[in-house]
Design an enzyme around this catalytic site. Structure first.
Site, PDB file in Angstrom:
ATOM      1  N   ASP A  35       2.939   4.222   1.203  1.00 44.15           N
ATOM      2  CA  ASP A  35       2.371   5.541   0.922  1.00 44.15           C
ATOM      3  C   ASP A  35       1.434   5.981   2.043  1.00 44.15           C
ATOM      4  OD1 ASP A  35       3.765   5.444  -1.400  1.00 44.15           O
ATOM      5  OD2 ASP A  35       2.038   5.335  -2.738  1.00 44.15           O
ATOM      6  N   GLU A  36       0.689   5.026   2.605  1.00 45.18           N
ATOM      7  CA  GLU A  36      -0.154   5.345   3.757  1.00 45.18           C
ATOM      8  C   GLU A  36       0.676   5.983   4.858  1.00 45.18           C
ATOM      9  OE1 GLU A  36      -3.161   2.581   5.298  1.00 45.18           O
ATOM     10  OE2 GLU A  36      -2.533   1.204   3.714  1.00 45.18           O
ATOM     11  N   GLY A  37       1.823   5.376   5.130  1.00 41.66           N
ATOM     12  CA  GLY A  37       2.676   5.884   6.195  1.00 41.66           C
ATOM     13  C   GLY A  37       3.187   7.280   5.920  1.00 41.66           C
TER      14      GLY A  37
END
Length: 479
Positions: free
Chosen positions: A170-172
């Protein structure tokens, strides 16, 4: 005699009415309910609980119905940023102290957001690799204490998962959205550019954190998904289907990589005494009480100190990890941020927050210079200086031996674009704003052909569908 008094009263009344009207029209929730027929503003708070620090991202959004048809139904007008150190994982033995560490950030948010807007301002806190690497109970205890503080902050936190550990993938995805939104590669207010997102206009995002590193891009050639199964994220973005290639490599963040590389060079017997030896630091140099993942280490330089020796060990670590060859991105500019940018700035490869373009070979050249420094030269009080040889060598090896870019690969280093941080925070802010709009009633936009439809589908929201983990917008629903 009554006329002057009446005039003063009348003027006062209209002055008060003007203040109330301005307040109501300037803010989307100025009178406590949603007002979206005119240009208005609202806030969203994102707290990034990283491995080395906790960061406040306070976003002031503007919604303008007049330009909604040209792209985003709302966009960030201003970002307020503040950071505190250390990260939440440092308070593993005192969860209440972890909550206390947030107070300066919450106080700043309370100062910036008008009091009458607090309950209409969604807040979310997402922890990243620092907490992922802690034993489960410790991470849970910290999150429980932090969650209580966030829920009692005065801001709106009554939606699911307002406080939790964010999956690395999700960070990416969020970082990719932030980058491409700021660069206006997906949507723009310029009608001549066109409103349909396209893979060839988007750019790849490479994020280097403390515990993990992420890459995300929109491939022109979808054959890459067959070659790397499980790295796909299907999304519907403003009604347009996008297949993102994204992955997070836990343990390949800069700080985690330090420990892994040092352990490769050190005999198990020596390591058992919490001593580490490295050719990435000069002989006679000792770094004492270095802490990572709740352990303290003493690090000693080596007589074999050189770029070649440091690179040899670093390359072994990179090649033993799961970093993959990205053929499609070869020769095309890719955007690097977070620790990629910080170490480039420390080395003079870029100047100031605006960043700049370099080639991969320049990281190698900077590493070679850093690895020639003697003991007295690296002991200047800068926390990053003793690590500069190892850090730059690792970054070079990660990009060269991991992703297998050539030395002439163009790189764009970025920290801020349009005065705003390049991070996953802004991408998450759009998702958080959407969750809040689902609760309060969505902002209307001309993007929909239905007169009574809303933009629930226009603001991306992380919704996982089955095993495909589909990141999608909600379909248009009637009011």
């Amino acid at each position: 005699m009554l006329f002057p008094a009446f005039s003063i009263l009348l003027i006062s009344f209209f002055s008060l009415l003007s203040v109330v009207t301005t307040k109501t029209q300037y803010w989307c929730h100025g009178d406590g309910v949603l007002n979206n027929q005119h240009t208005c503003r609202f806030f969203t708070i994102v707290i990034d609980a990283g491995s080395t620090g906790t960061r406040l991202h306070l976003y002031k959004f503007i919604h303008d119905p007049a330009i909604a048809s040209h792209g985003m139904p709302f966009k960030v007008e201003k970002e307020i940023f503040q950071e505190v150190k250390p990260g939440l994982s440092s308070f593993a033995k005192s969860p209440s102290s972890a909550a206390d560490s947030l107070e300066p950030l919450l106080q700043r948010a309370r100062k910036e957001v008008p009091h009458f807007m607090w309950e209409k301002t969604p807040i979310t806190l997402k922890a990243t690799a620092g907490l992922r690497l802690l034993p489960g109970d410790m991470a849970d205890d910290i999150l429980e204490s932090v969650e209580e503080r966030i829920f009692n902050s005065g801001f709106f936190a009554a939606f699911p998962d307002a406080v939790n550990v964010m999956p690395g993938s999700d960070e990416g995805v969020y970082s990719w959205f932030t980058l491409n939104i700021l660069l206006e590669t997906l949507f723009t207010d310029e009608p001549t550019v066109g409103h349909k997102p396209a893979a060839h206009r988007s750019v790849a995002a490479f994020d280097l954190g403390g515990g993990s590193t992420q890459l995300t891009y929109w491939p022109n050639n979808e054959a890459v998904f067959s070659e790397h199964v499980g790295y796909e994220r299907d999304i519907d973005f403003f009604g347009h289907h996008i297949r993102l290639f994204t992955h997070s490599f836990l343990g390949n963040g800069l700080i985690a990589a330090r420990l892994n590389i040092l352990q490769l060079e050190t005999d198990n017997e020596i390591e058992s005494t919490h001593q580490l030896i490295t050719s990435c630091m000069p002989e006679g140099y000792q770094l004492t009480e270095w802490e990572y993942a709740l352990k303290f280490w003493n690090i000693n330089g080596s007589s074999s100190h050189s770029f070649e020796s440091c690179y040899g060990t670093t390359k072994n670590f990179v090649e033993s990890s799961e970093i993959m060859h990205l053929r499609e991105l070869k020769g095309s500019p890719v955007y690097l941020f977070s620790y990629f940018f910080d170490r480039a700035l420390n080395s003079g490869l870029v100047k100031g927050n605006e960043g700049g373009k370099i080639e991969l070979r320049q990281f190698k050249e900077a590493a070679e210079i850093a690895c020639r420094r003697e003991k007295t030269e690296i002991d200047d009080g800068s926390h990053w200086m003793p690590w500069q040889c190892l850090d730059l060598t690792y970054i070079y090896s990660l990009l060269r031996d991991g992703y297998q870019f050539e030395d002439n690969q163009p790189l764009v280093l970025a920290k801020k674009i349009k005065g705003m941080e390049v991070s996953w925070g802004q991408g998450l802010a759009f998702a958080t704003a959407n969750e809040f709009q689902l609760t309060e009633g969505a902002i209307k936009t001309a993007l929909s052909s239905e007169p009574n439809s809303t933009v629930v589908d226009q603001i991306f929201d992380l919704v996982y569908s089955g095993t495909n983990q589909v990141l999608s917008y909600f379909n248009i629903i009637s009011v």
